[in-house]
Design a protein around this motif. Structure first.
Motif, PDB file in Angstrom:
ATOM      1  N   GLY A  44      -0.077  -0.399  -3.401  1.00  0.00           N
ATOM      2  CA  GLY A  44       0.502   0.316  -2.275  1.00  0.00           C
ATOM      3  C   GLY A  44      -0.159   1.652  -2.055  1.00  0.00           C
ATOM      4  O   GLY A  44      -1.337   1.823  -2.358  1.00  0.00           O
ATOM      5  N   GLY A  45       0.602   2.583  -1.527  1.00  0.00           N
ATOM      6  CA  GLY A  45       0.116   3.946  -1.369  1.00  0.00           C
ATOM      7  C   GLY A  45      -0.625   4.220  -0.067  1.00  0.00           C
ATOM      8  O   GLY A  45      -0.859   5.378   0.265  1.00  0.00           O
ATOM      9  N   THR A  46      -1.005   3.158   0.647  1.00  0.00           N
ATOM     10  CA  THR A  46      -1.653   3.303   1.963  1.00  0.00           C
ATOM     11  C   THR A  46      -1.063   2.205   2.846  1.00  0.00           C
ATOM     12  O   THR A  46      -0.467   1.253   2.322  1.00  0.00           O
ATOM     13  N   PRO A  47      -1.255   2.274   4.162  1.00  0.00           N
ATOM     14  CA  PRO A  47      -0.726   1.190   5.005  1.00  0.00           C
ATOM     15  C   PRO A  47      -1.257  -0.185   4.587  1.00  0.00           C
ATOM     16  O   PRO A  47      -0.489  -1.135   4.443  1.00  0.00           O
ATOM     17  N   VAL A  48      -2.571  -0.288   4.351  1.00  0.00           N
ATOM     18  CA  VAL A  48      -3.091  -1.610   3.980  1.00  0.00           C
ATOM     19  C   VAL A  48      -2.608  -1.992   2.577  1.00  0.00           C
ATOM     20  O   VAL A  48      -2.290  -3.155   2.298  1.00  0.00           O
ATOM     21  N   GLY A  49      -2.513  -1.004   1.703  1.00  0.00           N
ATOM     22  CA  GLY A  49      -2.033  -1.268   0.342  1.00  0.00           C
ATOM     23  C   GLY A  49      -0.581  -1.728   0.328  1.00  0.00           C
ATOM     24  O   GLY A  49      -0.214  -2.632  -0.429  1.00  0.00           O
ATOM     25  N   GLU A  50       0.231  -1.127   1.186  1.00  0.00           N
ATOM     26  CA  GLU A  50       1.643  -1.532   1.236  1.00  0.00           C
ATOM     27  C   GLU A  50       1.775  -2.940   1.830  1.00  0.00           C
ATOM     28  O   GLU A  50       2.632  -3.711   1.417  1.00  0.00           O
ATOM     29  N   LEU A  52      -0.497  -5.277   1.486  1.00  0.00           N
ATOM     30  CA  LEU A  52      -0.906  -6.166   0.390  1.00  0.00           C
ATOM     31  C   LEU A  52       0.205  -6.260  -0.656  1.00  0.00           C
ATOM     32  O   LEU A  52       0.446  -7.324  -1.225  1.00  0.00           O
ATOM     33  N   ARG A  53       0.893  -5.158  -0.909  1.00  0.00           N
ATOM     34  CA  ARG A  53       2.009  -5.182  -1.856  1.00  0.00           C
ATOM     35  C   ARG A  53       3.067  -6.192  -1.405  1.00  0.00           C
ATOM     36  O   ARG A  53       3.570  -6.983  -2.202  1.00  0.00           O
ATOM     37  N   GLY A  54       3.367  -6.154  -0.091  1.00  0.00           N
ATOM     38  CA  GLY A  54       4.346  -7.089   0.439  1.00  0.00           C
ATOM     39  C   GLY A  54       3.943  -8.525   0.153  1.00  0.00           C
ATOM     40  O   GLY A  54       4.749  -9.331  -0.323  1.00  0.00           O
ATOM     41  N   LEU A  55       2.680  -8.828   0.376  1.00  0.00           N
ATOM     42  CA  LEU A  55       2.174 -10.178   0.105  1.00  0.00           C
ATOM     43  C   LEU A  55       2.235 -10.504  -1.383  1.00  0.00           C
ATOM     44  O   LEU A  55       2.666 -11.586  -1.788  1.00  0.00           O
ATOM     45  N   LEU A  56       1.771  -9.572  -2.197  1.00  0.00           N
ATOM     46  CA  LEU A  56       1.634  -9.822  -3.638  1.00  0.00           C
ATOM     47  C   LEU A  56       2.986 -10.004  -4.330  1.00  0.00           C
ATOM     48  O   LEU A  56       3.089 -10.752  -5.296  1.00  0.00           O
ATOM     49  N   GLN A  78      -8.599   1.266  -1.441  1.00  0.00           N
ATOM     50  CA  GLN A  78      -8.115   2.049  -0.295  1.00  0.00           C
ATOM     51  C   GLN A  78      -7.274   3.237  -0.771  1.00  0.00           C
ATOM     52  O   GLN A  78      -7.354   4.333  -0.212  1.00  0.00           O
ATOM     53  N   HIS A  79      -6.497   2.992  -1.803  1.00  0.00           N
ATOM     54  CA  HIS A  79      -5.625   4.031  -2.369  1.00  0.00           C
ATOM     55  C   HIS A  79      -6.462   5.183  -2.935  1.00  0.00           C
ATOM     56  O   HIS A  79      -6.169   6.356  -2.696  1.00  0.00           O
ATOM     57  N   LEU A  80      -7.520   4.813  -3.651  1.00  0.00           N
ATOM     58  CA  LEU A  80      -8.410   5.843  -4.209  1.00  0.00           C
ATOM     59  C   LEU A  80      -9.079   6.638  -3.101  1.00  0.00           C
ATOM     60  O   LEU A  80      -9.098   7.872  -3.121  1.00  0.00           O
ATOM     61  N   ASP A  81      -9.637   5.893  -2.126  1.00  0.00           N
ATOM     62  CA  ASP A  81     -10.440   6.541  -1.091  1.00  0.00           C
ATOM     63  C   ASP A  81      -9.605   7.424  -0.165  1.00  0.00           C
ATOM     64  O   ASP A  81     -10.048   8.484   0.252  1.00  0.00           O
ATOM     65  N   ASP A  82      -8.397   6.937   0.176  1.00  0.00           N
ATOM     66  CA  ASP A  82      -7.617   7.632   1.205  1.00  0.00           C
ATOM     67  C   ASP A  82      -6.587   8.602   0.639  1.00  0.00           C
ATOM     68  O   ASP A  82      -6.145   9.498   1.362  1.00  0.00           O
ATOM     69  N   VAL A  83      -6.155   8.381  -0.594  1.00  0.00           N
ATOM     70  CA  VAL A  83      -5.023   9.165  -1.101  1.00  0.00           C
ATOM     71  C   VAL A  83      -5.365   9.904  -2.402  1.00  0.00           C
ATOM     72  O   VAL A  83      -5.293  11.131  -2.468  1.00  0.00           O
ATOM     73  N   ILE A  84      -5.744   9.143  -3.422  1.00  0.00           N
ATOM     74  CA  ILE A  84      -5.840   9.739  -4.764  1.00  0.00           C
ATOM     75  C   ILE A  84      -6.987  10.746  -4.838  1.00  0.00           C
ATOM     76  O   ILE A  84      -6.771  11.915  -5.208  1.00  0.00           O
ATOM     77  N   LEU A  85      -8.185  10.318  -4.496  1.00  0.00           N
ATOM     78  CA  LEU A  85      -9.337  11.217  -4.657  1.00  0.00           C
ATOM     79  C   LEU A  85      -9.268  12.416  -3.714  1.00  0.00           C
ATOM     80  O   LEU A  85      -9.533  13.550  -4.146  1.00  0.00           O
TER      81      LEU A  85
END
Ligand SMILES: Nc1ncnc2c1ncn2[C@@H]1O[C@H](COP(=O)(O)OP(=O)(O)OP(=O)(O)O)[C@@H](O)[C@H]1O
Ligand SMILES: [Mg+2]
Length: 209
Positions: A44-50, A52-56, A78-85
């Motif tokens: 999760g943590g990003t729109p695409v990550g969330e 994917l979380r829903g699917l997973l 995506q989480h690393l690139d858009d949020v964490i880093l």
């Protein structure tokens, strides 16, 4: 306090270990010390990550184990690139509820994806970047199972059998044993006050307080 660069701290452990519950204590610790912090989660943590979380986590999703592993790392990239880093670069500490240790434990230990394959994906996505500290919450399997039973509806992973969680837990513990300087192993089969004290002590130690 030593002038450390922003820290990436992860909270991991089997289902029902108390990760989400103990986030509140971590939040209070950062507030008390006046340190800027961002809380996030995986997958999760990003729109695409969330998405994917829903699917997973959806029990109706049919997905192969290699695909599942790739989707975890896709969300993570995506989480690393858009949020964490970006946050770390701005000097904001980041705390994530689960990270790559969970992929080693669940897809590796639990499902049997070779750990070397996961390590190769980890290297490709993270390029040597790792959590500075992982708080590994550990409970015996029976405790995990009974906490899951008592909580909400079970997600796709929580529907697995005890043997799966035994392997997941063992993989977490092996990883912590192999790199003890990165992990704080927290026995979370105790009352919350004791768990909180251990988490605070691990953060104090990590930040040199
Ligand atoms: N130390 C504790 N003592 C008793 N109950 C606890 C303790 N820690 C957590 N719990 C309870 O166990 C349940 C699961 O906790 P929580 O949701 O925090 O676990 P989690 O590790 O986030 O699980 P998941 O991986 O499924 O998200 C909750 O009902 C919570 O109140
Ligand atoms: Mg949780």
């Amino acid at each position: 306090m030593p002038n450390l660069p922003a820290q990436f701290i992860t909270l991991d452990g089997i289902d029902g270990a108390g990760k989400s519950t103990n986030l509140a204590f971590i939040r209070q610790w950062f507030e008390r010390h006046g340190l800027p912090v961002l809380f996030t989660r995986e997958p999760g943590g990003t729109p695409v990550g969330e998405a994917l979380r829903g699917l997973l986590l959806d029990p109706d999703t049919q997905v192969g184990l290699r695909t599942e592993t790739l989707l975890m790392f896709a969300a993570r990239q995506q989480h690393l690139d858009d949020v964490i880093l970006p946050a770390l670069k701005k000097g904001i500490h980041v705390v994530s509820d689960r990270f790559s240790d969970a992929t080693f434990a669940y897809q590796g230990g639990g499902r049997g994806v070779p750990l070397d394959d996961i390590a190769a994906l980890e290297q490709w996505v993270q390029q040597g970047f790792h959590p500075d500290l992982t708080l590994l919450l550990d409970v015996p399997l029976e405790v995990s199972m009974s906490r899951i039973e008592q909580s909400r509806e079970k997600d796709r992973f929580e529907q697995e059998q005890a043997a799966f969680f035994t392997r997941v837990r063992a993989t977490y513990l092996q990883r912590a044993q192999a790199a003890p300087q990165r992990y704080a192993l927290i026995d979370s089969h105790r009352d919350l006050a004791a768990v909180k004290a251990d988490i605070e002590a691990a953060l104090d130690r990590h930040f040199g307080l």
